[in-house]
Design a protein around this motif. Structure first.
Motif, PDB file in Angstrom:
ATOM      1  N   ARG A 214       0.830  -1.202   0.000  1.00  0.00           N
ATOM      2  CA  ARG A 214       0.000   0.000   0.000  1.00  0.00           C
ATOM      3  C   ARG A 214       0.881   1.276   0.000  1.00  0.00           C
ATOM      4  NH1 ARG A 214      -4.633  -1.574   4.477  1.00  0.00           N
ATOM      5  NH2 ARG A 214      -5.715  -3.150   3.180  1.00  0.00           N
ATOM      6  N   ALA A 215       1.984   1.202   0.806  1.00  0.00           N
ATOM      7  CA  ALA A 215       2.893   2.379   0.843  1.00  0.00           C
ATOM      8  C   ALA A 215       3.526   2.614  -0.518  1.00  0.00           C
ATOM      9  CB  ALA A 215       3.953   2.147   1.921  1.00  0.00           C
ATOM     10  N   ASP A 216       3.940   1.564  -1.243  1.00  0.00           N
ATOM     11  CA  ASP A 216       4.512   1.705  -2.581  1.00  0.00           C
ATOM     12  C   ASP A 216       3.508   2.337  -3.537  1.00  0.00           C
ATOM     13  OD1 ASP A 216       6.926   0.662  -1.775  1.00  0.00           O
ATOM     14  OD2 ASP A 216       6.451  -1.406  -2.392  1.00  0.00           O
ATOM     15  N   ALA A 217       2.279   1.878  -3.453  1.00  0.00           N
ATOM     16  CA  ALA A 217       1.258   2.446  -4.361  1.00  0.00           C
ATOM     17  C   ALA A 217       1.018   3.921  -4.065  1.00  0.00           C
ATOM     18  CB  ALA A 217      -0.038   1.653  -4.216  1.00  0.00           C
ATOM     19  N   ALA A 218       0.938   4.232  -2.762  1.00  0.00           N
ATOM     20  CA  ALA A 218       0.722   5.647  -2.390  1.00  0.00           C
ATOM     21  C   ALA A 218       1.912   6.520  -2.780  1.00  0.00           C
ATOM     22  CB  ALA A 218       0.451   5.742  -0.882  1.00  0.00           C
ATOM     23  N   LEU A 219       3.123   5.970  -2.624  1.00  0.00           N
ATOM     24  CA  LEU A 219       4.324   6.737  -2.936  1.00  0.00           C
ATOM     25  C   LEU A 219       4.407   7.021  -4.452  1.00  0.00           C
ATOM     26  CD1 LEU A 219       6.942   8.009  -1.887  1.00  0.00           C
ATOM     27  CD2 LEU A 219       8.063   5.763  -2.173  1.00  0.00           C
ATOM     28  N   GLN A 220       4.090   6.063  -5.269  1.00  0.00           N
ATOM     29  CA  GLN A 220       4.126   6.278  -6.717  1.00  0.00           C
ATOM     30  C   GLN A 220       3.103   7.347  -7.132  1.00  0.00           C
ATOM     31  OE1 GLN A 220       3.512   2.520  -8.593  1.00  0.00           O
ATOM     32  NE2 GLN A 220       5.530   1.674  -7.954  1.00  0.00           N
ATOM     33  N   SER A 221       1.958   7.318  -6.491  1.00  0.00           N
ATOM     34  CA  SER A 221       0.927   8.314  -6.829  1.00  0.00           C
ATOM     35  C   SER A 221       1.370   9.711  -6.431  1.00  0.00           C
ATOM     36  CB  SER A 221      -0.375   7.945  -6.116  1.00  0.00           C
ATOM     37  OG  SER A 221      -1.346   8.951  -6.358  1.00  0.00           O
ATOM     38  N   LEU A 222       2.012   9.825  -5.262  1.00  0.00           N
ATOM     39  CA  LEU A 222       2.466  11.133  -4.793  1.00  0.00           C
ATOM     40  C   LEU A 222       3.609  11.655  -5.662  1.00  0.00           C
ATOM     41  CD1 LEU A 222       2.339  10.654  -0.912  1.00  0.00           C
ATOM     42  CD2 LEU A 222       0.832  12.086  -2.323  1.00  0.00           C
ATOM     43  N   GLN A 223       4.538  10.770  -6.049  1.00  0.00           N
ATOM     44  CA  GLN A 223       5.648  11.183  -6.908  1.00  0.00           C
ATOM     45  C   GLN A 223       5.141  11.688  -8.253  1.00  0.00           C
ATOM     46  OE1 GLN A 223       8.294   7.847  -7.117  1.00  0.00           O
ATOM     47  NE2 GLN A 223       9.330   8.356  -5.159  1.00  0.00           N
ATOM     48  N   ALA A 224       4.123  11.047  -8.736  1.00  0.00           N
ATOM     49  CA  ALA A 224       3.598  11.475 -10.030  1.00  0.00           C
ATOM     50  C   ALA A 224       2.901  12.823  -9.935  1.00  0.00           C
ATOM     51  CB  ALA A 224       2.629  10.432 -10.573  1.00  0.00           C
ATOM     52  N   SER A 225       2.290  13.137  -8.820  1.00  0.00           N
ATOM     53  CA  SER A 225       1.536  14.383  -8.680  1.00  0.00           C
ATOM     54  C   SER A 225       2.343  15.505  -8.042  1.00  0.00           C
ATOM     55  CB  SER A 225       0.270  14.129  -7.851  1.00  0.00           C
ATOM     56  OG  SER A 225       0.633  13.684  -6.546  1.00  0.00           O
ATOM     57  N   LEU A 226       3.234  15.189  -7.107  1.00  0.00           N
ATOM     58  CA  LEU A 226       3.927  16.229  -6.359  1.00  0.00           C
ATOM     59  C   LEU A 226       5.398  16.348  -6.743  1.00  0.00           C
ATOM     60  CD1 LEU A 226       2.464  15.622  -2.783  1.00  0.00           C
ATOM     61  CD2 LEU A 226       1.738  17.309  -4.467  1.00  0.00           C
ATOM     62  N   GLY A 227       5.955  15.268  -7.260  1.00  0.00           N
ATOM     63  CA  GLY A 227       7.381  15.310  -7.599  1.00  0.00           C
ATOM     64  C   GLY A 227       8.208  14.605  -6.546  1.00  0.00           C
ATOM     65  N   PRO A 228       9.393  14.153  -6.912  1.00  0.00           N
ATOM     66  CA  PRO A 228      10.189  13.359  -5.984  1.00  0.00           C
ATOM     67  C   PRO A 228      10.774  14.150  -4.818  1.00  0.00           C
ATOM     68  CG  PRO A 228      11.384  13.716  -8.035  1.00  0.00           C
ATOM     69  CD  PRO A 228      10.039  14.277  -8.268  1.00  0.00           C
ATOM     70  N   GLN A 229      10.825  15.498  -4.918  1.00  0.00           N
ATOM     71  CA  GLN A 229      11.455  16.271  -3.882  1.00  0.00           C
ATOM     72  C   GLN A 229      10.453  16.921  -2.928  1.00  0.00           C
ATOM     73  OE1 GLN A 229      14.727  16.272  -3.499  1.00  0.00           O
ATOM     74  NE2 GLN A 229      14.940  14.967  -5.354  1.00  0.00           N
ATOM     75  N   HIS A 230       9.246  16.598  -3.089  1.00  0.00           N
ATOM     76  CA  HIS A 230       8.233  17.169  -2.193  1.00  0.00           C
ATOM     77  C   HIS A 230       8.382  16.575  -0.795  1.00  0.00           C
ATOM     78  CE1 HIS A 230       4.286  18.286  -0.610  1.00  0.00           C
ATOM     79  NE2 HIS A 230       4.325  19.295  -1.559  1.00  0.00           N
ATOM     80  N   PRO A 231       8.211  17.386   0.246  1.00  0.00           N
ATOM     81  CA  PRO A 231       8.377  16.871   1.632  1.00  0.00           C
ATOM     82  C   PRO A 231       7.451  15.697   1.956  1.00  0.00           C
ATOM     83  CG  PRO A 231       8.349  19.256   1.626  1.00  0.00           C
ATOM     84  CD  PRO A 231       8.019  18.866   0.216  1.00  0.00           C
ATOM     85  N   THR A 232       6.256  15.765   1.411  1.00  0.00           N
ATOM     86  CA  THR A 232       5.328  14.652   1.701  1.00  0.00           C
ATOM     87  C   THR A 232       5.853  13.355   1.107  1.00  0.00           C
ATOM     88  OG1 THR A 232       3.465  16.206   1.676  1.00  0.00           O
ATOM     89  CG2 THR A 232       2.959  13.859   1.449  1.00  0.00           C
ATOM     90  N   VAL A 233       6.412  13.497  -0.124  1.00  0.00           N
ATOM     91  CA  VAL A 233       6.958  12.296  -0.779  1.00  0.00           C
ATOM     92  C   VAL A 233       8.140  11.768   0.009  1.00  0.00           C
ATOM     93  CG1 VAL A 233       8.049  11.434  -2.875  1.00  0.00           C
ATOM     94  CG2 VAL A 233       6.119  12.997  -3.052  1.00  0.00           C
ATOM     95  N   ILE A 234       8.965  12.694   0.487  1.00  0.00           N
ATOM     96  CA  ILE A 234      10.136  12.270   1.282  1.00  0.00           C
ATOM     97  C   ILE A 234       9.687  11.585   2.567  1.00  0.00           C
ATOM     98  CG2 ILE A 234      12.137  13.126   2.534  1.00  0.00           C
ATOM     99  CD1 ILE A 234      12.384  15.360   0.409  1.00  0.00           C
ATOM    100  N   GLN A 235       8.610  12.097   3.196  1.00  0.00           N
ATOM    101  CA  GLN A 235       8.099  11.466   4.435  1.00  0.00           C
ATOM    102  C   GLN A 235       7.562  10.052   4.142  1.00  0.00           C
ATOM    103  OE1 GLN A 235       8.358  12.606   7.463  1.00  0.00           O
ATOM    104  NE2 GLN A 235       7.225  10.835   8.364  1.00  0.00           N
ATOM    105  N   LYS A 236       6.891   9.921   3.023  1.00  0.00           N
ATOM    106  CA  LYS A 236       6.358   8.610   2.657  1.00  0.00           C
ATOM    107  C   LYS A 236       7.476   7.638   2.330  1.00  0.00           C
ATOM    108  CE  LYS A 236       1.944   9.285   3.034  1.00  0.00           C
ATOM    109  NZ  LYS A 236       1.150   8.502   3.978  1.00  0.00           N
ATOM    110  N   GLN A 237       8.555   8.145   1.772  1.00  0.00           N
ATOM    111  CA  GLN A 237       9.696   7.262   1.500  1.00  0.00           C
ATOM    112  C   GLN A 237      10.311   6.750   2.798  1.00  0.00           C
ATOM    113  OE1 GLN A 237      12.274   9.633  -0.978  1.00  0.00           O
ATOM    114  NE2 GLN A 237      11.131   9.144  -2.902  1.00  0.00           N
TER     115      GLN A 237
END
Length: 452
Positions: free
Chosen positions: A248-271
């Motif tokens: 589930r975390a992988d799926a959520a992380l891919q969705s966030l990267q696609a919408s927010l970008g890899p350097q977004h703080p939320t994406v970094i927190q999810k990673q």
């Protein structure tokens, strides 16, 4: 020979019939007048064979009832009952009875008590009351009071003798059971000592019920354990939630990267959260692998222990079998000892009871009428006897001195046919009327002429 001819013969020789008849009647009347009167008194006893024994609980089978009643009847008319009766009624001290005994034995002496008891037995009859469990004791005497008293004494002596016999039998049975119990106890002790020696010698010890301890341990080892596959399934089930969360975390992380970008703080927190979940999944997998390896080692060790335990059980099977045989014998002897002691206790209890299995029924009534002599019976027997003697005498006389008494008899005798039968003419009246001398006078003068 026809009945009409028999009637003619009897009528022609009626004096031969009347003389025995009259003689028998006179003899019967003499017996009625001279014979001493005899009175019969009866006492009844109930046999309680229907109810079970109060101690042992046994019941006489229906097929044995007749044999039981027959034995009781013979007991009443036996010396063991008649002897005490003769003593209680004073027969052993009666001078008249002693004189009769001396006269009967010719002064040679002997067992006077048995002789007196046989006199009681000779006057005693016993019978079963029809369709009941009662027996009737009947005694005959020349006095009605004596008949009633002696019948009552016989009944009491019978009940006391039966009770005493039951007590003696119970005492004997109790002694026998005690001896059997003592023998079973000695054999039980010997078997227990022998079993203990075998256990010490072989090192084999049986638990309660003859169960081998090593056999029981083998059974516990061979109980169905958790298999390796089961434990692996449990390990997979243990790490299953982490893997689901990681997916589930992988799926959520891919969705966030696609919408927010890899350097977004939320994406970094999810990673970071995904890295934590991955570490947990790796730890769960490591634990599952260790569990699987431990389970495999345990299974191997257990298989080794089972094989060793099997060899141990097989190697001592002969000793176990011997000990089980001894254990079975010990159990049998223990049961035999307990049963013998139980029966001995029952017999001891039965020996102290006042229950004889017999119950007196009613009081003995003094008879008012004698049973002998019985005038109607005596007269009837005398008439029948006299007629029988007279008829037989007539027929025998007729056979010795044959006479022709009918036309049919004449035809049979001569073989010719009878044409006519002349009536009988009484010549005596005509000869007397003509002045002829009678037959008696003629025979008288003939005897005078012969002696002159």
């Amino acid at each position: 020979m026809t009945w009409s001819l028999v009637v003619r013969i009897l009528w022609a020789r009626r004096l031969l019939v009347l003389l025995p008849l009259v003689a028998c009647l006179l003899a019967g009347l003499y017996v009625i007048a001279v014979a001493p009167k005899q009175y019969q008194a009866s006492a009844r006893v109930a046999l309680n064979y229907i109810k079970p024994d109060p101690v042992t609980g046994t019941v006489i089978p229906s097929k044995m009832v007749d044999a039981y009643i027959t034995s009781q009847v013979r007991t009443i008319r036996d010396i063991q009952v008649a002897g005490p009766v003769a003593q209680r009624i004073g027969g052993l001290d009666n001078p008249a009875l002693i004189a009769a005994y001396d006269a009967a034995t010719g002064g040679r002496g002997g067992d006077f008590e048995r002789w007196a008891a046989n006199r009681v037995v000779a006057s005693t009859t016993v019978g079963r009351v029809a369709d009941s469990n009662l027996i009737e004791i009947r005694f005959v005497s020349t006095s009605p009071e004596a008949a009633a008293d002696i019948a009552n004494v016989i009944r009491d002596a019978y009940i006391e003798t039966t009770l005493e016999g039951r007590r003696r039998s119970a005492e004997g049975a109790a002694e026998l059971q005690l001896k059997l119990a003592e023998r079973a106890r000695d054999e039980l002790l010997a078997l227990q000592v022998e079993k203990a020696g075998l256990e010490k010698q072989t090192g084999v010890v049986l638990a309660d019920g003859g169960i081998d301890i090593e056999q029981e341990r083998l059974g516990s080892l061979t109980a169905p354990p958790r298999t390796l596959k089961t434990r692996l399934r449990l390990g997979a089930a243990a790490r299953g939630p982490y893997e689901v969360a990681l997916a589930r975390a992988d799926a959520a992380l891919q969705s966030l990267q696609a919408s927010l970008g890899p350097q977004h703080p939320t994406v970094i927190q999810k990673q970071r959260e995904r890295a934590i979940l991955a570490a947990q999944v790796a730890q769960a997998a490591s634990r599952a692998d260790r569990t699987a390896r431990m389970t495999a080692l345990e299974e191997q060790l257990k298989a080794t222990m089972i094989e060793a335990q099997k060899e141990k059980v097989i190697s001592r099977s002969d000793e176990v079998l011997t000990l089980r045989v001894h254990e079975d014998e010990i159990s049998q002897k223990r049961r035999a000892f307990a049963d013998a002691m139980k029966r001995a206790l029952q017999m001891r209890q039965l020996a102290t009871m006042e229950e004889s299995g017999l119950s007196p029924i009613g009081e003995v009534v003094v008879p008012s009428t004698p049973i002998y002599p019985n005038p109607p019976m005596i007269i009837g027997v005398c008439i029948a006897l006299g007629l029988a003697i007279g008829v037989l005498g007539c027929l025998l006389t007729e056979m010795l001195r044959l006479r022709v008494r009918s036309a049919d008899q004449l035809e049979v005798a001569v073989g010719l046919r009878v044409l006519a039968v002349m009536p009988q003419i009484k010549m005596a009246s005509r000869s007397r009327a003509a002045g002829a001398p009678s037959r008696g006078r003629v025979s008288f003068w003939r005897r005078r002429a012969a002696t002159a």
